[in-house]
Write a protein that holds these residues in place. Structure first.
Motif, mmCIF file in Angstrom:
data_model
loop_
_atom_site.group_PDB
_atom_site.id
_atom_site.type_symbol
_atom_site.label_atom_id
_atom_site.label_comp_id
_atom_site.label_asym_id
_atom_site.label_seq_id
_atom_site.Cartn_x
_atom_site.Cartn_y
_atom_site.Cartn_z
ATOM 1 N N ARG A 295 23.321 20.241 -10.904
ATOM 2 C CA ARG A 295 23.096 19.319 -9.805
ATOM 3 C C ARG A 295 22.540 20.049 -8.602
ATOM 4 N N VAL B 96 29.353 11.643 -3.191
ATOM 5 C CA VAL B 96 28.382 11.438 -4.261
ATOM 6 C C VAL B 96 28.982 12.018 -5.534
ATOM 7 N N LEU B 97 29.028 11.212 -6.583
ATOM 8 C CA LEU B 97 29.587 11.695 -7.849
ATOM 9 C C LEU B 97 28.583 12.592 -8.574
ATOM 10 N N GLU B 98 29.114 13.397 -9.469
ATOM 11 C CA GLU B 98 28.277 14.369 -10.175
ATOM 12 C C GLU B 98 27.128 13.721 -10.940
ATOM 13 N N VAL C 64 23.823 12.055 3.310
ATOM 14 C CA VAL C 64 22.556 11.335 3.200
ATOM 15 C C VAL C 64 22.826 9.912 3.671
ATOM 16 N N ARG D 152 31.684 22.390 5.589
ATOM 17 C CA ARG D 152 30.298 21.995 5.477
ATOM 18 C C ARG D 152 30.159 20.704 4.690
ATOM 19 N N THR E 131 18.922 12.655 6.371
ATOM 20 C CA THR E 131 20.023 13.493 5.940
ATOM 21 C C THR E 131 20.482 14.356 7.103
ATOM 22 N N ASP F 34 21.755 24.808 10.093
ATOM 23 C CA ASP F 34 21.398 23.397 10.007
ATOM 24 C C ASP F 34 20.235 23.248 9.022
ATOM 25 N N LEU F 35 20.018 22.010 8.584
ATOM 26 C CA LEU F 35 18.969 21.774 7.590
ATOM 27 C C LEU F 35 17.592 22.128 8.131
ATOM 28 N N GLY G 5 17.850 13.723 -5.068
ATOM 29 C CA GLY G 5 19.052 14.217 -5.727
ATOM 30 C C GLY G 5 19.343 13.569 -7.052
ATOM 31 N N ALA G 6 18.314 13.141 -7.784
ATOM 32 C CA ALA G 6 18.568 12.553 -9.102
ATOM 33 C C ALA G 6 19.298 13.579 -9.973
ATOM 34 N N PRO G 7 20.265 13.128 -10.767
ATOM 35 C CA PRO G 7 21.107 14.073 -11.511
ATOM 36 C C PRO G 7 20.316 15.025 -12.409
ATOM 37 N N MET H 245 27.894 21.557 -6.323
ATOM 38 C CA MET H 245 26.742 20.898 -5.669
ATOM 39 C C MET H 245 25.886 21.927 -4.922
ATOM 40 N N MET I 248 29.943 23.323 -0.634
ATOM 41 C CA MET I 248 29.029 22.321 -0.056
ATOM 42 C C MET I 248 29.412 20.930 -0.528
ATOM 43 N N VAL J 246 27.373 17.665 4.114
ATOM 44 C CA VAL J 246 26.037 17.126 4.343
ATOM 45 C C VAL J 246 26.047 15.682 3.900
ATOM 46 N N GLU K 255 25.633 10.697 -10.536
ATOM 47 C CA GLU K 255 24.850 9.579 -10.009
ATOM 48 C C GLU K 255 23.779 10.043 -9.020
ATOM 49 N N ASP K 256 22.734 9.265 -8.962
ATOM 50 C CA ASP K 256 21.659 9.503 -8.009
ATOM 51 C C ASP K 256 22.148 9.117 -6.613
ATOM 52 N N LEU K 257 21.436 9.594 -5.601
ATOM 53 C CA LEU K 257 21.859 9.331 -4.226
ATOM 54 C C LEU K 257 21.836 7.837 -3.916
ATOM 55 N N GLY L 214 23.052 17.452 8.390
ATOM 56 C CA GLY L 214 23.815 18.559 7.840
ATOM 57 C C GLY L 214 24.099 19.675 8.825
ATOM 58 N N ALA L 215 24.223 19.353 10.097
ATOM 59 C CA ALA L 215 24.527 20.411 11.065
ATOM 60 C C ALA L 215 25.860 21.053 10.676
ATOM 61 N N PRO L 216 25.966 22.384 10.827
ATOM 62 C CA PRO L 216 27.140 23.093 10.324
ATOM 63 C C PRO L 216 28.453 22.565 10.901
ATOM 64 N N GLN M 42 11.659 16.039 9.000
ATOM 65 C CA GLN M 42 12.332 15.802 7.727
ATOM 66 C C GLN M 42 11.600 14.703 6.981
ATOM 67 N N THR N 43 15.282 13.080 1.031
ATOM 68 C CA THR N 43 16.198 13.883 0.231
ATOM 69 C C THR N 43 16.176 13.378 -1.202
ATOM 70 N N LEU O 88 28.766 16.843 -0.492
ATOM 71 C CA LEU O 88 27.689 15.877 -0.240
ATOM 72 C C LEU O 88 28.248 14.463 -0.225
#
Lengths: 218, 218
Positions: free
Chosen positions: B83, A40-42, A87, A83, A72, B45-46, B74-76, B1, A1, A85, A44-46, A74-76, B69, B72, A3
């Motif tokens: 994560r 998105v890095l491991e 934001v 995949r 957000t 899909d989501l 995603g705070a670390p 993730m 997955m 997804v 950091e927040d979105l 995230g359709a397949p 929806q 989203t 992101l």
DNA sequence: GCTATTATCGTCAACATGACGCTAACGGTG
DNA sequence: CACCGTTAGCGTCATGTTGACGATAATAGC
């Protein structure tokens, strides 16, 4: 997955609503326009990731305008590689004097939103959602000022509404409404000449976060 | 993730706004209340994932009410195990005759939102955002009908507003506003006796998707 | 000066809203 | 059956907001 974050950066230049797009350098959709974005890095927040991308791609301080999470996606099948997804974040920015230069994506440029450039992935949908969010937010919040420089005239603010909404508004009624609303704008006392005609008073953003009553689209 | 969906399911029971919560069976936060949710599968899909969780946890048809929806998160550090990014969905549901029984989470139950149960992870924030979204949407959309059965009285619709907004509304002005708005509700011709007093006409949802002008919170 | 142009203030009718009086139609009670 | 408490639904009125638009002010260019 996987992101990612994607950015819908809107600004007004030359009286048009424009969006920052980048030319994709690699497949898929190589050579086509896309929204700027990245992984998105491991750690950091979105919102952090989105703000970092904003700085990297444009050199813009996210605090200059308005910045919010959009939605957000995230359709397949949205990315043929697998995949992914994303934001999406929406930013409303003033016309910046120091734009894309010196930034990551030299291929980035402001494009008129009305041009209807074909976009990679589902980015056309994301852009449409961002534009609609912007249109709606102008109604019931004072966010139109995010498109303006720190000091602006009522006519400039009106031009923001007219541009985003694709309508014409009555200057007299608009002036009454905006100056009458609590803390929407506050006068600086200065005045200036922007075009021909009588000099206009200058205003800065007020402290209000909601418009009550709303300024509805015609 | 890791990607999950979480659900903010709101309904009105016994004249209170209630939210569906589950007791966590495993650490972290074992034994505490949490929003229902689960993992997003590779192929879905989501919105599909959220609808599937809704059915699994409650046996509810997502089409019964309203579903969208929310945002989203995603705070670390939001999940101590690593994560985890979650896409929150908001559903507004009528008081369902066939609720949680026979479903996945036997530990699920409707809890008054005002009770202020402590929630696992950042679910208190998600719930607060969902409630605020619901409050806002009642203003400018006819979504209050999503809390009602297929056929309802104006007084029942008013009770929805009063419950979600924690206010009292004038029955006469509310009646005028709702019946006067284009396609908000349409009369069935039937009438019924719900409480004491004069029988009330029955209405069903109209076709409108926006309320114009809005029904503003006092 | 004179004109074109834009900013700002005013006016007025239409409409929406909040407060609230009034009548209609029920169930319950003596 | 008269009466009363209760809720539904209609009407009224003062107030505030909006849209349409007239009038005036202050500038640049000629």
């Amino acid at each position: 997955m996987t992101l990612t974050v994607d950015l819908v950066l809107l600004t007004i230049r030359n009286g048009e609503l424009q969006v920052l797009l980048v030319r994709r350098g690699i497949p898929p959709f190589q050579g086509e326009w896309a929204l700027p974005g990245g992984f998105v890095l491991e750690s950091e927040d979105l919102a952090e990731a989105a703000a970092r991308e904003l700085r990297e791609e444009t050199g813009v301080d996210p605090a200059a305008g308005h910045f919010e999470q959009l939605a957000t996606y995230g359709a397949p099948g949205r990315d043929p590689r697998g995949r992914v997804v994303t934001v999406a974040y929406l930013a409303l920015l003033p016309d910046l004097p120091a734009p894309v230069a010196g930034s990551d994506a030299a291929g980035a440029s402001w494009r008129p939103i009305a041009a209807g450039d074909p976009l990679a992935f589902d980015h056309a949908r994301i852009l449409a959602d961002g534009w609609e969010r912007a249109r709606a937010k102008l109604e019931y919040t004072p966010l139109a000022t995010a498109f303006c420089p720190p000091v602006f005239t009522i006519a400039e603010l009106r031009a923001v509404y007219e541009t985003v909404w694709c309508t014409k508004l009555d200057p007299r009624n608009f002036h009454r409404k905006v100056t009458g609303a609590e803390n929407f704008v506050e006068p600086t006392g200065e005045s200036t000449i922007r075009d021909r005609g009588r000099p206009a008073q200058l205003y800065r953003r007020g402290t209000a976060t909601l418009l009550h009553p709303a300024l509805l689209r015609p």
